[in-house]
Structures are given as C-alpha cells and as structure tokens.
Design an enzyme around this catalytic site. Sequence first.
Site, short mmCIF file in Angstrom:
data_model
loop_
_atom_site.label_atom_id
_atom_site.label_comp_id
_atom_site.label_asym_id
_atom_site.label_seq_id
_atom_site.Cartn_x
_atom_site.Cartn_y
_atom_site.Cartn_z
N LYS A 154 0.81 -1.17 0.00
CA LYS A 154 -0.15 -0.04 0.10
C LYS A 154 1.02 1.10 -0.11
CE LYS A 154 -2.50 -0.73 3.88
NZ LYS A 154 -1.62 -2.05 4.21
N ARG A 162 -9.08 1.23 9.46
CA ARG A 162 -8.58 -0.17 9.79
C ARG A 162 -9.75 -1.11 10.54
NH1 ARG A 162 -3.06 0.64 8.92
NH2 ARG A 162 -1.75 -0.89 9.77
N ARG A 217 11.70 -6.53 5.03
CA ARG A 217 11.44 -4.98 4.76
C ARG A 217 12.50 -4.42 5.76
NH1 ARG A 217 5.95 -2.21 5.01
NH2 ARG A 217 5.73 -2.89 7.00
N ARG A 225 11.46 -2.25 11.18
CA ARG A 225 10.53 -1.55 12.02
C ARG A 225 9.99 -2.63 13.10
NH1 ARG A 225 5.45 0.26 8.12
NH2 ARG A 225 4.58 -0.71 9.87
N ARG A 231 -0.27 -8.69 13.63
CA ARG A 231 -0.98 -7.70 12.67
C ARG A 231 -1.71 -8.15 11.60
NH1 ARG A 231 4.34 -5.39 10.21
NH2 ARG A 231 3.16 -3.91 9.19
P1 AMP Z 1 1.20 0.71 9.00
O1 AMP Z 1 2.34 1.63 8.79
O2 AMP Z 1 0.17 0.94 8.19
O3 AMP Z 1 1.46 -0.64 8.75
O4 AMP Z 1 0.68 1.04 10.58
C1 AMP Z 1 1.71 0.49 11.57
C2 AMP Z 1 0.89 0.62 12.81
O5 AMP Z 1 0.42 1.93 13.06
C3 AMP Z 1 -0.36 -0.49 12.74
O6 AMP Z 1 0.19 -1.75 13.06
C4 AMP Z 1 -1.09 0.29 14.12
O7 AMP Z 1 -0.27 0.07 15.29
C5 AMP Z 1 -0.70 1.67 13.78
N1 AMP Z 1 -1.97 2.11 12.84
C6 AMP Z 1 -1.81 2.71 11.69
N2 AMP Z 1 -2.92 2.99 11.11
C7 AMP Z 1 -3.94 2.82 12.10
C8 AMP Z 1 -5.36 2.96 12.08
N3 AMP Z 1 -6.04 3.50 11.03
N4 AMP Z 1 -5.85 2.56 13.23
C9 AMP Z 1 -5.29 2.08 14.21
N5 AMP Z 1 -4.02 1.72 14.26
C10 AMP Z 1 -3.28 2.14 13.10
#
Ligand code: AMP
Length: 211
Positions: free
Chosen positions: A14, A89, A123, A156, A167
């Site tokens: 994404k 989410r 990654r 990360r 996740r």
């Molecule tokens: P991402 O970079 O999109 O994989 O997000 C990394 C982490 O940030 C996720 O595993 C969540 O802990 C948090 N996070 C990101 N977007 C959201 C969201 N819309 N709602 C809740 N937690 C989020």
Amino acid sequence: MHRIVLLGPPGVGKGTQASRLARELAIPHLSTGDLLRAAVAARTPLGREAEAHMAAGRLVPDPIVLKILEERLAAPDCRGGYILDGFPRNVPQAIALESIAPLDAVLSLDLPEATLIGRLSGRRVCPTCQAVYHLATLPPKVPGRCDKDGAELVQRPDDRPEAIATRLQVYHEQTTPLLDHYRQRGLVRPVDARGAPEEVYRRLRAGVGSG
Ligand code: AMP
C-alpha cells in the site's frame, strides 16, 4: 476528484503504491502509520500513547488515530483530494471518516499470506528519509545503508515475527469487514497485487481512472 482509500493487508504494498499514485495525481499521501511513527519519534503525548500498541502490532485506539488524521485532513493541501493508506482499519473508523471527509473509491489490494510474511520480514527502512528496501527483492547498493543518504537501515519493531502474526490476525478480524461495508456502498475496485511494483501500479492506475 480523487478521494481514495487503499485497503489491504500489511505487506501488500500500500505504501509504495500510494506514494507513487499521490505523486502522479499531485495529491497528498496520508498514511496513518507514518503520521503515528512521526508522533512517536517526536515524543508527543499522542505518540507516547500509541507507541506500545504499534510495537506489538495492535491497532492504536480509534480516538488517537482519528485526532491525528482529522488534523491532517483539515490542511489546505487536502482540498483537491487525497490518498488514505492504512486508514480506515475497522468499521467504526470508516463510519467516523464518513462524517469528516467523502470518498470516491476504495482500491482493494490482496496477496496470499505467505507472500505478505516474506515481504514484511525482509523489509528494512531508512530512519532518516523513510526509503523502503527489501533484503531479497530490493536490497540497498551497500548492505545495511540507505542509497539516498547512507543512514543505517533499520527493521520496524512491528516487522518482527511476533508482531507480524498479530498484525495479520488484526487485519482478518477487524479490517476485512470493511470490504463488505464499502462493497455495499459500491466503492470497491479490486486490484491484483501480485508481481512487480510496476505491474501492480499499472493495474491500480487503471482502477483509479481519470476521476
Ligand atoms: P502501517 O504503517 O499502516 O502498517 O501501520 C503501523 C501501525 O500503526 C499499525 O500496526 C497500528 O499499530 C498503527 N496504525 C496505523 N494506522 C492505524 C489505524 N488506522 N488505526 C489504528 N492503528 C493504526
């Protein structure tokens, strides 16, 4: 107008696709993950609250994410459209979004789980410029160093195996119900996320149309 959500499991690409599409359409790429990581790095009160949830791979509580996103969406550069990456989410977030900002399309990317795990575990990211690499498929020129600024690449915390499992589980339990939510509203455009980023981008671009 292009007010777009990119929906899909962690590791589907994404972020990569959203940033390219945002460049081409000249609209902002809003990643709640990036906004939250910036808040964590800046040690803001919201960032401190979010940090442990993120490291464990759990969702950050809705009020925190909504506050951060709402502030960003209010900025003038979002008036001409935006690409949301990683938000919403869950269904409550989608309902909250409906009351603050309209949507034109939901591009839904998907991949088999084994491929997702391979992408996430390999990654590596640059902590300085956020460039993304992969140990096997997109390695940096000098091992462990960012091509752009030479910084030491890091993993990360939520790309470690225990957090990856959480996740993916969170995605299945909380995020996949969103597909039905958006299908009922006629917004979903499926995009096959297999293959090279270039190939996926062509399919994604075709799904966006001229808007
Ligand atoms: P991402 O970079 O999109 O994989 O997000 C990394 C982490 O940030 C996720 O595993 C969540 O802990 C948090 N996070 C990101 N977007 C959201 C969201 N819309 N709602 C809740 N937690 C989020």
